[in-house]
Motif scaffolding. Structure first.
Motif, PDB file in Angstrom:
ATOM      1  N   GLY A 166     -15.856  36.398  43.596  1.00  0.00           N
ATOM      2  CA  GLY A 166     -16.831  35.794  44.501  1.00  0.00           C
ATOM      3  C   GLY A 166     -17.999  36.726  44.787  1.00  0.00           C
ATOM      4  O   GLY A 166     -19.166  36.307  44.791  1.00  0.00           O
ATOM      5  N   LEU A 167     -17.716  38.015  44.995  1.00  0.00           N
ATOM      6  CA  LEU A 167     -18.766  39.001  45.220  1.00  0.00           C
ATOM      7  C   LEU A 167     -19.715  39.089  44.024  1.00  0.00           C
ATOM      8  O   LEU A 167     -20.939  39.186  44.182  1.00  0.00           O
ATOM      9  CB  LEU A 167     -18.150  40.382  45.468  1.00  0.00           C
ATOM     10  N   LEU A 168     -19.144  39.050  42.818  1.00  0.00           N
ATOM     11  CA  LEU A 168     -19.947  39.221  41.610  1.00  0.00           C
ATOM     12  C   LEU A 168     -20.762  37.981  41.250  1.00  0.00           C
ATOM     13  O   LEU A 168     -21.541  38.011  40.303  1.00  0.00           O
ATOM     14  CB  LEU A 168     -19.035  39.601  40.434  1.00  0.00           C
ATOM     15  N   CYS A 169     -20.582  36.911  42.007  1.00  0.00           N
ATOM     16  CA  CYS A 169     -21.384  35.701  41.776  1.00  0.00           C
ATOM     17  C   CYS A 169     -22.742  35.773  42.473  1.00  0.00           C
ATOM     18  O   CYS A 169     -23.616  34.931  42.228  1.00  0.00           O
ATOM     19  CB  CYS A 169     -20.637  34.460  42.266  1.00  0.00           C
ATOM     20  N   VAL A 170     -22.912  36.749  43.352  1.00  0.00           N
ATOM     21  CA  VAL A 170     -24.176  36.883  44.091  1.00  0.00           C
ATOM     22  C   VAL A 170     -25.162  37.668  43.238  1.00  0.00           C
ATOM     23  O   VAL A 170     -24.890  38.807  42.845  1.00  0.00           O
ATOM     24  CB  VAL A 170     -23.949  37.593  45.442  1.00  0.00           C
ATOM     25  N   SER A 171     -26.300  37.075  42.959  1.00  0.00           N
ATOM     26  CA  SER A 171     -27.289  37.708  42.072  1.00  0.00           C
ATOM     27  C   SER A 171     -28.019  38.855  42.763  1.00  0.00           C
ATOM     28  O   SER A 171     -28.367  38.764  43.939  1.00  0.00           O
ATOM     29  CB  SER A 171     -28.328  36.672  41.617  1.00  0.00           C
ATOM     30  N   GLY A 172     -28.232  39.940  42.024  1.00  0.00           N
ATOM     31  CA  GLY A 172     -29.094  41.027  42.470  1.00  0.00           C
ATOM     32  C   GLY A 172     -28.548  41.898  43.571  1.00  0.00           C
ATOM     33  O   GLY A 172     -29.279  42.681  44.158  1.00  0.00           O
ATOM     34  N   THR A 173     -27.243  41.787  43.896  1.00  0.00           N
ATOM     35  CA  THR A 173     -26.703  42.598  44.994  1.00  0.00           C
ATOM     36  C   THR A 173     -25.652  43.591  44.520  1.00  0.00           C
ATOM     37  O   THR A 173     -25.043  44.272  45.331  1.00  0.00           O
ATOM     38  CB  THR A 173     -26.067  41.686  46.068  1.00  0.00           C
ATOM     39  N   HIS A 174     -25.451  43.677  43.214  1.00  0.00           N
ATOM     40  CA  HIS A 174     -24.434  44.573  42.693  1.00  0.00           C
ATOM     41  C   HIS A 174     -24.810  44.987  41.281  1.00  0.00           C
ATOM     42  O   HIS A 174     -25.678  44.396  40.638  1.00  0.00           O
ATOM     43  CB  HIS A 174     -23.062  43.883  42.699  1.00  0.00           C
ATOM     44  N   SER A 175     -24.145  46.022  40.793  1.00  0.00           N
ATOM     45  CA  SER A 175     -24.422  46.519  39.452  1.00  0.00           C
ATOM     46  C   SER A 175     -23.382  46.082  38.436  1.00  0.00           C
ATOM     47  O   SER A 175     -23.464  46.431  37.268  1.00  0.00           O
ATOM     48  CB  SER A 175     -24.475  48.063  39.480  1.00  0.00           C
ATOM     49  N   GLY A 176     -22.380  45.309  38.871  1.00  0.00           N
ATOM     50  CA  GLY A 176     -21.332  44.856  37.979  1.00  0.00           C
ATOM     51  C   GLY A 176     -21.761  43.628  37.195  1.00  0.00           C
ATOM     52  O   GLY A 176     -22.910  43.174  37.271  1.00  0.00           O
ATOM     53  N   PRO A 177     -20.825  43.031  36.425  1.00  0.00           N
ATOM     54  CA  PRO A 177     -21.152  41.829  35.653  1.00  0.00           C
ATOM     55  C   PRO A 177     -21.473  40.658  36.569  1.00  0.00           C
ATOM     56  O   PRO A 177     -20.875  40.523  37.639  1.00  0.00           O
ATOM     57  CB  PRO A 177     -19.853  41.569  34.868  1.00  0.00           C
TER      58      PRO A 177
END
Length: 230
Positions: A59-70
């Motif tokens: 769920g976290l990785l679905c947010v665009s532009g807020t993380h460096s992961g996939p």
């Protein structure tokens, strides 16, 4: 000149840590969610897999532009989570009806047998519906309750209704919780590891409380009736 096709090499597969949600998602994306949840909820060998932390991290990785992961796509993650969780539970139930008790007896994993005891207690205390839904939120228990329901011959319609309801609330709810946190906290990737650690801790709290309760019960002196004095 075209580069090589985008496939996972043997070295990449070897580098994947099946206990690390971020590693699984980086390697397999949404497909990995479906496979892991299917194994965790449908196959007894998957009791150690990171269901809660995997869903929350996805769920976290679905947010665009807020993380460096996939970057993952929310609807794909939700679909994969539903397919894995629901198909896995139904498969576990069918395994249970066709010899699940024998499979459980052959396992030497202490965590698995403690999960069986807790699952049986939930079924006895809350009945089929509540127990099947509650089990979704307790690691290990959600692995063993499905085949156990098959062993106990819970009616197919009853099991299917409640496992679909519980599986949908659990899988979608945890993904949306991760997405909501990622949308509201800037630079969420700076806190990713502590957050995942917190999710893991929270997910094992029910097991820890159950172990403490069982230990207290074991220390209580037997009543005269239990000793056979009356």
């Amino acid at each position: 000149m075209r580069g090589p096709p985008n496939v996972l090499s043997a070295s990449t597969l070897q580098a994947v840590n099946v206990l690390d949600a971020s590693s699984l998602l980086a390697a397999f994306g949404a497909l990995g969610i479906a496979v892991v949840l299917f194994a965790e909820t449908g196959l007894l060998v998957g009791f150690f897999l990171p269901g809660d932390s995997l869903l929350f991290t996805a769920g976290l990785l679905c947010v665009s532009g807020t993380h460096s992961g996939p970057h993952l796509v929310l609807w794909q993650v939700i679909l994969a989570a539903l397919v894995g969780a629901l198909a896995g539970a139904q498969t576990g139930y069918l395994i249970g009806r066709r010899g699940g008790r024998a499979l459980l007896a052959k396992s030497r994993a202490k965590a698995l047998h403690k999960g069986v005891a807790r699952a049986e207690e939930l079924l006895a205390k809350y009945g089929y519906g509540k127990a099947i839904v509650l089990a979704r939120f307790i690691p290990v228990v959600r692995t063993v309750l499905n085949p156990l329901a098959g062993v106990l011959e819970v009616p197919v319609r009853t099991f299917t209704l409640w496992q679909v309801l519980g599986g949908a609330v659990w899988s979608v709810g945890v993904v949306v919780a991760g997405y909501g946190l990622g949308s509201s906290v800037p630079n969420i990737d700076h806190y990713l590891l502590p957050i995942i650690g917190l999710v893991v801790v929270v997910s094992v709290i029910p097991i820890a409380l159950e172990l403490l309760r069982a230990r207290r019960e074991a220390r209580k002196p037997a009543s005269p009736r239990e000793r056979g004095d009356v």
